[in-house]
Design a protein around this motif. Structure first.
Motif, PDB file in Angstrom:
ATOM      1  N   GLU A 103       6.737 -46.357  14.691  1.00  0.00           N
ATOM      2  CA  GLU A 103       6.456 -45.730  15.981  1.00  0.00           C
ATOM      3  C   GLU A 103       7.596 -44.784  16.378  1.00  0.00           C
ATOM      4  O   GLU A 103       7.383 -43.728  16.946  1.00  0.00           O
ATOM      5  N   PHE A 104       8.824 -45.198  16.045  1.00  0.00           N
ATOM      6  CA  PHE A 104      10.007 -44.400  16.410  1.00  0.00           C
ATOM      7  C   PHE A 104      10.935 -44.263  15.213  1.00  0.00           C
ATOM      8  O   PHE A 104      11.084 -45.194  14.442  1.00  0.00           O
ATOM      9  N   GLN A 105      11.583 -43.118  15.119  1.00  0.00           N
ATOM     10  CA  GLN A 105      12.727 -43.004  14.217  1.00  0.00           C
ATOM     11  C   GLN A 105      13.987 -43.213  15.049  1.00  0.00           C
ATOM     12  O   GLN A 105      13.997 -42.902  16.234  1.00  0.00           O
ATOM     13  N   VAL A 124      19.736 -48.688  23.735  1.00  0.00           N
ATOM     14  CA  VAL A 124      19.468 -47.248  23.642  1.00  0.00           C
ATOM     15  C   VAL A 124      18.510 -46.909  22.501  1.00  0.00           C
ATOM     16  O   VAL A 124      18.373 -45.758  22.105  1.00  0.00           O
ATOM     17  N   ALA A 125      17.855 -47.942  21.967  1.00  0.00           N
ATOM     18  CA  ALA A 125      16.876 -47.695  20.908  1.00  0.00           C
ATOM     19  C   ALA A 125      15.602 -47.114  21.538  1.00  0.00           C
ATOM     20  O   ALA A 125      15.298 -47.373  22.695  1.00  0.00           O
ATOM     21  N   PRO A 126      14.863 -46.321  20.759  1.00  0.00           N
ATOM     22  CA  PRO A 126      13.703 -45.613  21.311  1.00  0.00           C
ATOM     23  C   PRO A 126      12.713 -46.510  22.065  1.00  0.00           C
ATOM     24  O   PRO A 126      12.140 -46.087  23.061  1.00  0.00           O
ATOM     25  N   ARG A 127      12.518 -47.737  21.612  1.00  0.00           N
ATOM     26  CA  ARG A 127      11.542 -48.595  22.281  1.00  0.00           C
ATOM     27  C   ARG A 127      11.946 -48.834  23.742  1.00  0.00           C
ATOM     28  O   ARG A 127      11.123 -48.797  24.647  1.00  0.00           O
ATOM     29  N   ASN A 128      13.205 -49.086  23.956  1.00  0.00           N
ATOM     30  CA  ASN A 128      13.683 -49.314  25.319  1.00  0.00           C
ATOM     31  C   ASN A 128      13.695 -48.014  26.126  1.00  0.00           C
ATOM     32  O   ASN A 128      13.497 -48.020  27.334  1.00  0.00           O
ATOM     33  N   LEU A 129      13.927 -46.911  25.441  1.00  0.00           N
ATOM     34  CA  LEU A 129      13.999 -45.619  26.142  1.00  0.00           C
ATOM     35  C   LEU A 129      12.669 -45.240  26.777  1.00  0.00           C
ATOM     36  O   LEU A 129      12.638 -44.590  27.819  1.00  0.00           O
ATOM     37  N   GLN A 130      11.574 -45.658  26.153  1.00  0.00           N
ATOM     38  CA  GLN A 130      10.251 -45.407  26.752  1.00  0.00           C
ATOM     39  C   GLN A 130      10.229 -45.892  28.190  1.00  0.00           C
ATOM     40  O   GLN A 130       9.708 -45.229  29.077  1.00  0.00           O
ATOM     41  N   ASN A 131      10.804 -47.082  28.409  1.00  0.00           N
ATOM     42  CA  ASN A 131      10.798 -47.667  29.751  1.00  0.00           C
ATOM     43  C   ASN A 131      11.714 -46.914  30.700  1.00  0.00           C
ATOM     44  O   ASN A 131      11.581 -47.015  31.910  1.00  0.00           O
ATOM     45  N   LEU A 132      12.693 -46.195  30.138  1.00  0.00           N
ATOM     46  CA  LEU A 132      13.651 -45.484  30.979  1.00  0.00           C
ATOM     47  C   LEU A 132      13.195 -44.082  31.363  1.00  0.00           C
ATOM     48  O   LEU A 132      13.745 -43.481  32.275  1.00  0.00           O
TER      49      LEU A 132
END
Lengths: 106, 414
Positions: free
Chosen positions: A103-105, B117-125
């Protein structure tokens, strides 16, 4: 030419013809497959070409080198069949290869 | 008779100065932005260059993209311990932090915090960042001159950092101050003396120790302090190591994106054709963000220390030697980047720059940085026809933090 299928996180499939001698990363970029950034250009130094190799293909694709392992290891979403696609050379043996895109890099 | 002193590079002609006299670490080269011709000379004639004497002692300069990549990849030969900056650590004030460690400890500590700061958490930010950007931009004066660095660059990155630490919002400018103090000694004018610097950093430690104590007793949250206090690899850090890692996260999240925010405005003003491209096609913003980060190169260098003898592009490096990888030069290397001195917002392969470093120490906040810049420019384009730069930017006299302290601008709405 060998066939490679990239499956995006949402299920969208991209089947492309890749030349023997390139890498799974470069084949994706050359064919405008989205989802691979390859920030370091194929140097095994950024881990932004992460793919999950279809499990049935793992024996033919093989396991990561130490250098690749040290980069993969820092990715919190790394799984058992994770590889950096810049480190997978395209060979005749890989005709029909299927890889899943994360889903993400990172 | 006066003692011989190292010649001041800014007074010399980069084309004719003897190679052995070149010292690209001198602050004046950075505050006056005169370093690029010296770097070009080194890339062309002495890509791995030994400077035998400088304010920071002898050091090797690595100036080409490819050579920098070789050093980045080889952490077994080029250690990040004891520090990743050209200046050696003070013996009685060590600040251990994971960026300045090698595996396995580096990996363990980094893994503890990188999820935030990984992309998954950034979605929420993303929503939070966007609404803060909107507020900052909507509060700006229109048609009158102000300092963009203070009102936008510092404000936005500091708010972001306060969010990541879950730091008391009203005290957030303390983070800005600690970031400046951490990277700037008395010679930069940020503090009066080394004693003052240490005192302020101890205040930082004291403040964060209170937050740590509050959070170690509660369930693990998704802020950086809580993650450090609960993480197996970090929960037993001694105070100095806690301070070191705080400095790393504060500087990493503050001084860097701050200067990309400012530098982008400068680059667009200096290249009106590119500004026009942006107005005509806001879809170019993600690509422009990478180009801004390359163009600015907010951290000018990273340093390594050789732990074994090594031949790098023909030069014999000895164990113990100090190597400085000049990202500011590698990002202008014509061997690796097409027309590197030009700012081209729709450049091909814009992501292939050195600003985040490569290898195991690659910037862990890269996606957050890109996201902040993307959202900022999306919101700017909705509001303003032009951010007009009036007057020259004031540059920070540092060979590490490559940035700006003042940029006077006037806003022109649509």
């Amino acid at each position: 030419m060998v066939k490679i299928t990239y499956i995006e996180h949402d299920g969208t499939q991209h089947q492309i013809d890749a030349e023997v001698g390139t890498t799974v990363m470069n084949a994706a970029l050359d064919n405008l497959v989205p989802g691979i950034d390859a920030d370091c250009g194929g140097e095994c130094s950024c881990a932004t070409c992460h793919v999950m190799v279809d499990k049935t293909w793992m024996p033919k694709v093989g396991s990561p080198s130490d250098a690749e392992e040290s980069m993969l290891d820092l990715n919190p979403e790394r799984v058992e069949n994770s590889r950096l696609s810049c480190q997978i050379p395209v060979t005749d043996e890989l005709d029909g290869l299927v890889v899943n895109l994360p889903e993400f890099q990172f | 008779m006066a003692e011989a002193t190292t010649p001041l590079m800014v007074d010399l002609d980069p084309a004719t100065v003897p190679l052995e006299d070149i010292d690209v670490s001198q602050r004046e080269l950075w505050s006056q932005n005169k370093k690029y011709p010296f770097f070009k000379r080194l890339r062309d004639e002495a890509p791995v260059h030994y400077c035998k004497d400088s304010e920071f002692g002898p050091y090797w300069s690595v100036t080409r993209f490819e050579d920098i990549m070789e050093v980045e990849q080889n952490w077994q030969s080029f250690s990040s311990d004891p520090t990743i900056v050209i200046q050696d650590p003070e013996e009685d004030f060590e600040l251990p932090m994971f960026i300045a460690m090698d595996p396995p400890k580096h990996d363990e500590q980094r893994k503890t915090v990188q999820g935030v700061v990984a992309p998954r958490n950034l979605q929420n930010l993303e929503g939070t960042i966007r609404s803060r950007v909107q507020t900052i931009l909507d509060d700006l004066p229109v048609g009158e001159q102000f300092n963009w660095v203070d009102r936008v660059s510092i404000e936005l990155t500091t708010q972001m950092l306060a969010t990541l630490f879950d730091f008391p919002f009203e005290d957030r400018r303390k983070l800005t101050r600690w970031s400046d103090v951490a990277t700037g000694g008395p010679e930069t004018g940020i503090v009066e003396s080394e004693e003052q610097r240490r005192e302020e950093l101890y205040e930082c430690l004291e403040y964060f120790t209170r937050l740590w104590q509050e959070r170690e007793g509660t369930e693990e949250g998704i802020d950086l302090i809580s993650m450090l206090a609960h993480g197996d690899a970090t929960k037993n850090m001694d105070p100095q190591e806690y301070l070191g890692n705080l400095v790393l996260l504060i500087v990493g999240g503050n001084d860097t994106t701050r200067n990309s925010i400012t530098g982008g405005v400068i680059a667009l003003n200096e290249n009106p054709g590119e500004y026009a491209k942006l107005r005509n096609n806001p879809k170019v913003i993600p690509n422009m963000v990478s180009e801004i980060i390359r163009w600015v190169t907010p951290l000018a260098h990273m340093r390594r220390t050789a732990v074994k003898d090594y031949v790098l592009n023909g030069q014999q490096i000895k164990a113990g030697d100090k190597l400085v990888m000049w990202y500011a030069s590698g990002n202008r290397d014509e061997r690796a980047i097409d027309r590197p001195d030009e700012f081209i917002i729709d450049r091909a392969r814009a992501r292939q720059h050195l600003s985040f470093g490569f290898g195991i120490h690659r910037c862990m906040g890269n996606r957050l940085a890109e996201m902040q810049l993307r959202i900022l420019w999306e919101e700017i384009q909705k509001r303003f026809h032009k951010i007009e730069m009036v007057g020259e930017p004031e540059r920070i006299p540092s060979n590490f933090v490559h940035g700006f302290s003042d940029l006077q601008v006037v806003l022109h709405p649509h």
